[in-house]
Design a protein around this motif. Structure first.
Motif, PDB file in Angstrom:
ATOM      1  N   TYR A 120       0.580  -1.355  -0.096  1.00 14.25           N
ATOM      2  CA  TYR A 120       0.522  -0.630  -0.165  1.00 14.25           C
ATOM      3  C   TYR A 120       0.653   1.272  -0.216  1.00 14.25           C
ATOM      4  O   TYR A 120       1.726   1.189   0.848  1.00 14.25           O
ATOM      5  N   PRO A 123      -5.251   4.075   2.603  1.00 13.97           N
ATOM      6  CA  PRO A 123      -3.406   3.898   2.666  1.00 13.97           C
ATOM      7  C   PRO A 123      -4.353   3.292   1.122  1.00 13.97           C
ATOM      8  O   PRO A 123      -5.622   2.636   1.231  1.00 13.97           O
ATOM      9  N   LEU A 156      -3.768   0.432  -2.368  1.00 10.95           N
ATOM     10  CA  LEU A 156      -3.702  -0.512  -2.976  1.00 10.95           C
ATOM     11  C   LEU A 156      -2.490  -0.219  -4.496  1.00 10.95           C
ATOM     12  O   LEU A 156      -2.716   0.515  -5.005  1.00 10.95           O
ATOM     13  N   PHE A 189       3.641   0.120   2.987  1.00  8.25           N
ATOM     14  CA  PHE A 189       3.643  -0.126   4.287  1.00  8.25           C
ATOM     15  C   PHE A 189       3.038  -1.637   2.621  1.00  8.25           C
ATOM     16  O   PHE A 189       2.379  -1.802   2.031  1.00  8.25           O
TER      17      PHE A 189
END
Lengths: 112, 117
Positions: free
Chosen positions: A36, A44, A46, A89
């Protein structure tokens, strides 16, 4: 217990370089690994994801390299742009229908 | 497209009071909703996973008594932080997805930032 780890809290690269962000995990049952991208003040989003049956996933400038035996993966951002500056992330989950566990994030800064 | 809206975006509450936050899915059926808390020192902590027509599963360190969740239909979920204290500060994120397909995308809202004074 941190099940998904990102080794670097921050990373700085020059514009045009390849940024490499690393991630490792503990649970060998994880089989889906999304990355992310999060900008300040946003949730966040994708960016790219890979399943454990693959060892590489490419989408434009973004590539995931996955090593199931070593339980690690990396996100490569080719030709980094200042607009790529964000926190990334790594996450992992066991099958669909469960929740995703997140790493601690790597803040990427791309310097012009 | 699929979108998730969270409101309020920011809220301030006095220590010991409660506040409710909402999550709205647009453009898809949110069969599953996960609530996370993102605090400065920690990454996303999963609070609970809510699946329509199933019991809500809370993670260790989070309880229904403290974070009651409602997920009445496929487009809406809410969570309340009861008796909020300083340690409850953070960005609360709602992640929604459609179940029934392998590894479907989770759509996140922009979060509700809770400040406790």
């Amino acid at each position: 217990q941190q099940q998904v780890r990102q080794s670097s809290q921050s990373l700085t690269v020059w514009e045009g370089e390849t940024a490499i962000l690393n991630c490792s995990y503990e649970n060998s049952a994880f089989d889906y690994f999304p990355w992310y991208q999060q900008f300040p003040g946003e949730g966040p989003a994708l960016l790219i994801a890979i399943r454990s049956v693959s060892d590489k996933k490419e989408d434009g400038r973004f590539t995931i390299f996955f090593n199931k035996r070593e339980k690690n993966l990396s996100l490569h951002i080719k030709d980094s742009q200042p607009g790529d500056s964000a926190t990334y992330f790594c996450a992992a989950e066991v099958n669909s229908g469960t929740y995703q566990r997140f790493g601690t994030g790597t803040k990427l800064q791309v310097v012009p | 497209g699929a979108l998730v809206y969270q409101y309020p975006r920011r809220t301030i509450c006095k220590s010991g009071t409660s506040m409710r936050m909402e999550c709205q899915a647009v453009g898809f059926q949110a069969t599953s909703v996960a609530w996370y808390r993102q605090s400065p020192q920690k990454t996303f902590e999963l609070i609970a996973l809510s699946t329509v027509n199933s019991a809500i599963k809370y993670e260790q360190n989070f309880t229904q008594e403290k974070f009651p969740i409602s997920h009445p239909n496929l487009s809406f979920s809410s969570m309340t932080v009861l008796n909020a204290y300083l340690e409850d500060r953070g960005l609360y994120l709602c992640g929604a997805r459609v179940l029934g397909q392998a590894n479907t995308e989770v759509f996140f809202g922009k979060g509700t930032r809770l400040t406790v004074v």
